[in-house]
Design a protein around this motif. Sequence first.
Motif, PDB file in Angstrom:
ATOM      1  N   UNK A 199      18.122  12.797 -26.858  1.00 34.28           N
ATOM      2  CA  UNK A 199      18.372  13.134 -25.610  1.00 34.28           C
ATOM      3  C   UNK A 199      17.868  14.435 -24.765  1.00 34.28           C
ATOM      4  N   UNK A 200      17.752  14.863 -23.603  1.00 31.87           N
ATOM      5  CA  UNK A 200      16.304  15.935 -23.129  1.00 31.87           C
ATOM      6  C   UNK A 200      15.825  16.784 -24.148  1.00 31.87           C
ATOM      7  N   UNK A 201      16.495  17.227 -25.450  1.00 29.67           N
ATOM      8  CA  UNK A 201      15.590  18.601 -25.981  1.00 29.67           C
ATOM      9  C   UNK A 201      15.102  17.567 -27.652  1.00 29.67           C
ATOM     10  N   UNK A 202      15.522  15.871 -27.291  1.00 26.29           N
ATOM     11  CA  UNK A 202      14.389  15.110 -28.201  1.00 26.29           C
ATOM     12  C   UNK A 202      15.208  14.968 -29.700  1.00 26.29           C
ATOM     13  N   UNK A 203      16.723  15.425 -29.745  1.00 22.90           N
ATOM     14  CA  UNK A 203      17.518  15.499 -30.166  1.00 22.90           C
ATOM     15  C   UNK A 203      18.290  13.797 -30.393  1.00 22.90           C
ATOM     16  N   UNK A 204      18.537  12.674 -31.028  1.00 24.33           N
ATOM     17  CA  UNK A 204      19.588  11.454 -30.774  1.00 24.33           C
ATOM     18  C   UNK A 204      20.947  12.306 -31.665  1.00 24.33           C
ATOM     19  N   UNK A 205      22.156  11.661 -30.833  1.00 25.65           N
ATOM     20  CA  UNK A 205      23.645  12.065 -30.865  1.00 25.65           C
ATOM     21  C   UNK A 205      23.758  10.756 -29.948  1.00 25.65           C
ATOM     22  N   UNK A 206      25.315  10.133 -30.973  1.00 25.21           N
ATOM     23  CA  UNK A 206      26.352   9.314 -30.331  1.00 25.21           C
ATOM     24  C   UNK A 206      26.545  10.585 -28.913  1.00 25.21           C
ATOM     25  N   UNK A 207      27.640  10.085 -28.262  1.00 23.67           N
ATOM     26  CA  UNK A 207      27.910  10.446 -26.470  1.00 23.67           C
ATOM     27  C   UNK A 207      29.115   9.534 -26.326  1.00 23.67           C
ATOM     28  N   UNK A 208      29.504  10.320 -25.951  1.00 20.86           N
ATOM     29  CA  UNK A 208      31.273   9.638 -25.464  1.00 20.86           C
ATOM     30  C   UNK A 208      30.963   8.598 -24.723  1.00 20.86           C
ATOM     31  N   UNK A 209      32.080   7.466 -24.249  1.00 25.97           N
ATOM     32  CA  UNK A 209      32.004   6.538 -23.244  1.00 25.97           C
ATOM     33  C   UNK A 209      33.724   6.797 -22.580  1.00 25.97           C
ATOM     34  N   UNK A 210      33.887   6.099 -21.385  1.00 25.65           N
ATOM     35  CA  UNK A 210      34.931   5.578 -21.663  1.00 25.65           C
ATOM     36  C   UNK A 210      34.793   4.176 -21.122  1.00 25.65           C
ATOM     37  N   UNK A 211      36.787   3.986 -20.778  1.00 22.86           N
ATOM     38  CA  UNK A 211      37.368   2.486 -20.785  1.00 22.86           C
ATOM     39  C   UNK A 211      36.600   1.777 -19.136  1.00 22.86           C
ATOM     40  N   UNK A 212      35.907   0.657 -19.466  1.00 24.73           N
ATOM     41  CA  UNK A 212      35.548   0.201 -18.222  1.00 24.73           C
ATOM     42  C   UNK A 212      36.713  -0.249 -17.089  1.00 24.73           C
ATOM     43  N   UNK A 213      37.788  -0.084 -17.075  1.00 26.96           N
ATOM     44  CA  UNK A 213      38.770  -0.099 -16.544  1.00 26.96           C
ATOM     45  C   UNK A 213      39.066   1.278 -15.309  1.00 26.96           C
ATOM     46  N   UNK A 214      38.213   2.205 -15.673  1.00 29.35           N
ATOM     47  CA  UNK A 214      38.411   3.490 -15.010  1.00 29.35           C
ATOM     48  C   UNK A 214      37.605   3.268 -13.682  1.00 29.35           C
ATOM     49  N   UNK A 215      36.323   2.148 -14.297  1.00 27.86           N
ATOM     50  CA  UNK A 215      34.991   1.502 -12.889  1.00 27.86           C
ATOM     51  C   UNK A 215      35.670   0.877 -11.920  1.00 27.86           C
ATOM     52  N   UNK A 216      36.274   0.347 -12.370  1.00 26.87           N
ATOM     53  CA  UNK A 216      37.009  -0.321 -11.615  1.00 26.87           C
ATOM     54  C   UNK A 216      38.290   0.040 -10.768  1.00 26.87           C
ATOM     55  N   UNK A 217      38.407   0.779 -11.033  1.00 26.26           N
ATOM     56  CA  UNK A 217      40.024   1.109 -10.490  1.00 26.26           C
ATOM     57  C   UNK A 217      39.018   2.024  -9.139  1.00 26.26           C
ATOM     58  N   UNK A 218      38.043   2.584  -9.485  1.00 26.50           N
ATOM     59  CA  UNK A 218      37.497   3.382  -8.645  1.00 26.50           C
ATOM     60  C   UNK A 218      36.955   2.215  -7.930  1.00 26.50           C
TER      61      UNK A 218
END
Length: 257
Positions: free
Chosen positions: A209-228
């Motif tokens: 992350x920007x502050x140097x920490x390592x963190x898990x991030x939320x993700x979204x289903x690929x289907x939402x990109x396709x719908x867009x």
Amino acid sequence: MEKQTGRGKFALVTGAGSGIGRATALGLAGAGYRLALVGRRAEALQETAELIERAHGLGLSLVQVCDVSLAAEVAQLFERIAREFGRLDLLFNNAGLAAPAIPIDELSFEQWQAVINVNLSGSFLCAQAAFKLMKTQTPRGGRIINNGSISAHAPRPNSAPYTASKHAITGLTKSLSLDGRAFDIACGQLDLGNALTEMAQPMTRGVRQANGEIAVEATMDLAHAVSAVLYMASLPLSANVQTMTVMATTMPFVGRG
């Protein structure tokens, strides 16, 4: 998708061998588009073609290996599209590359150049060739969708090549949008955040992350990109989505860290 928005239309998807490109190609096929699948790996492109055949029973117009960063290969690709399709209604400029996430002083010029060549020059070359075809075909016009990134607005640590290339894509999109007006060519940009592709898998394990920490991030289903993409493609040429951002709701993009 029930609405056949692309029936009788022709689309080119670059980077169609995996991830967003493969998923979008499947979505466009389901909407009725005939497709040109393009990428650098023949085997991966054939897998995409077979998935489309099984899902939709559509015979693809062409599958072609092409390095979009090479002008000669792009020219050959569009000569074939013009010959076999006779026109192009949609270009999804999706092919992309990232450099290793290392400090900028450790990055080689070759690593920098490889990202710029594919992400920026490749998008330019394909858009340029699409313009030439869309301006002269009958009916005239078409749509270009550039795959940008929210990195264009908020970079990750150690991402100078990728971030610079996607920031430049925003400028390219605006220029194409302006220059295409006189020829019924609409151009918009899709900025995605953490769509769960193979490239985004590290987000589920933890990234810097920007502050140097390592963190898990939320993700979204690929289907939402396709719908867009499908929504942008479904619009008449008299309407355009100039920029659309679709992201995992709680990913660290909006706010201060």
